[in-house]
Write a protein that holds these residues in place. Structure first.
Motif, PDB file in Angstrom:
ATOM      1  N   GLN A   9      15.440  19.617 -10.650  1.00 37.21           N
ATOM      2  CA  GLN A   9      14.342  20.553 -10.389  1.00 37.21           C
ATOM      3  C   GLN A   9      13.015  19.990 -10.881  1.00 37.21           C
ATOM      4  OE1 GLN A   9      14.564  23.389  -8.572  1.00 37.21           O
ATOM      5  NE2 GLN A   9      12.354  23.447  -8.720  1.00 37.21           N
ATOM      6  N   VAL A  10      13.026  19.371 -12.046  1.00 36.32           N
ATOM      7  CA  VAL A  10      11.808  18.759 -12.593  1.00 36.32           C
ATOM      8  C   VAL A  10      11.306  17.668 -11.655  1.00 36.32           C
ATOM      9  CG1 VAL A  10      10.904  17.320 -14.469  1.00 36.32           C
ATOM     10  CG2 VAL A  10      12.278  19.346 -15.001  1.00 36.32           C
ATOM     11  N   LEU A  11      12.209  16.812 -11.193  1.00 37.08           N
ATOM     12  CA  LEU A  11      11.825  15.729 -10.283  1.00 37.08           C
ATOM     13  C   LEU A  11      11.322  16.276  -8.951  1.00 37.08           C
ATOM     14  CD1 LEU A  11      14.670  13.150 -10.999  1.00 37.08           C
ATOM     15  CD2 LEU A  11      12.286  13.061 -11.770  1.00 37.08           C
ATOM     16  N   GLN A  12      11.977  17.327  -8.452  1.00 35.80           N
ATOM     17  CA  GLN A  12      11.543  17.966  -7.208  1.00 35.80           C
ATOM     18  C   GLN A  12      10.136  18.547  -7.356  1.00 35.80           C
ATOM     19  OE1 GLN A  12      13.081  18.028  -4.254  1.00 35.80           O
ATOM     20  NE2 GLN A  12      11.563  19.332  -3.278  1.00 35.80           N
ATOM     21  N   ASN A  13       9.889  19.227  -8.456  1.00 40.25           N
ATOM     22  CA  ASN A  13       8.564  19.804  -8.705  1.00 40.25           C
ATOM     23  C   ASN A  13       7.500  18.720  -8.808  1.00 40.25           C
ATOM     24  OD1 ASN A  13       9.680  22.353  -8.701  1.00 40.25           O
ATOM     25  ND2 ASN A  13       9.714  22.544 -10.934  1.00 40.25           N
ATOM     26  N   ARG A  14       7.827  17.639  -9.445  1.00 39.41           N
ATOM     27  CA  ARG A  14       6.880  16.537  -9.598  1.00 39.41           C
ATOM     28  C   ARG A  14       6.567  15.905  -8.238  1.00 39.41           C
ATOM     29  NH1 ARG A  14       8.351  12.643 -14.311  1.00 39.41           N
ATOM     30  NH2 ARG A  14       7.964  14.560 -15.421  1.00 39.41           N
ATOM     31  N   ALA A  15       7.576  15.735  -7.408  1.00 40.01           N
ATOM     32  CA  ALA A  15       7.377  15.166  -6.070  1.00 40.01           C
ATOM     33  C   ALA A  15       6.517  16.091  -5.212  1.00 40.01           C
ATOM     34  CB  ALA A  15       8.723  14.912  -5.397  1.00 40.01           C
ATOM     35  N   GLN A  16       6.776  17.391  -5.286  1.00 41.95           N
ATOM     36  CA  GLN A  16       5.979  18.356  -4.520  1.00 41.95           C
ATOM     37  C   GLN A  16       4.527  18.349  -4.981  1.00 41.95           C
ATOM     38  OE1 GLN A  16       8.119  22.045  -4.977  1.00 41.95           O
ATOM     39  NE2 GLN A  16       9.418  21.641  -3.199  1.00 41.95           N
ATOM     40  N   ALA A  17       4.304  18.247  -6.261  1.00 45.10           N
ATOM     41  CA  ALA A  17       2.941  18.206  -6.794  1.00 45.10           C
ATOM     42  C   ALA A  17       2.216  16.945  -6.323  1.00 45.10           C
ATOM     43  CB  ALA A  17       2.961  18.271  -8.319  1.00 45.10           C
ATOM     44  N   GLU A  18       2.922  15.836  -6.279  1.00 46.25           N
ATOM     45  CA  GLU A  18       2.319  14.583  -5.824  1.00 46.25           C
ATOM     46  C   GLU A  18       1.929  14.671  -4.347  1.00 46.25           C
ATOM     47  OE1 GLU A  18       3.447   9.897  -5.258  1.00 46.25           O
ATOM     48  OE2 GLU A  18       4.526  11.043  -6.770  1.00 46.25           O
TER      49      GLU A  18
END
Length: 83
Positions: A9-18
């Motif tokens: 979830q953390v990685l997904q959120n970071r990718a979406q933010a990028e």
């Protein structure tokens, strides 16, 4: 130790933010190109518009933004962004 679900979830959120940051930068860049065309290019080409029988697409702000956008799509850094 963090669980796999939490880390995912953390990685997904970071990718979406990028992706959102890149999209915002693209929108601002295209807006800047349109503004530049309106304030600088259009006035320079206005005399030609008045006398030339040919259409001059460079005087249209959206045309300039579209051309810059197409060039950006060819960039290695943004190629995957537009898939």
């Amino acid at each position: 130790m963090p669980s796999a679900g939490w880390l995912s979830q953390v990685l997904q959120n970071r990718a979406q933010a990028e992706v959102a940051d890149k999209a915002q930068m693209l929108i601002q860049s295209m807006s800047s190109v349109r503004d530049y065309t309106s304030t600088h290019i259009g006035p320079l080409l206005q005399p030609q518009l008045n006398t030339s029988p040919s259409f001059i697409p460079e005087t249209i702000p959206a045309y300039s933004a579209t051309e810059v956008f197409q060039n950006l799509r060819k960039s290695e850094n943004y190629r995957e962004f537009f898939l």
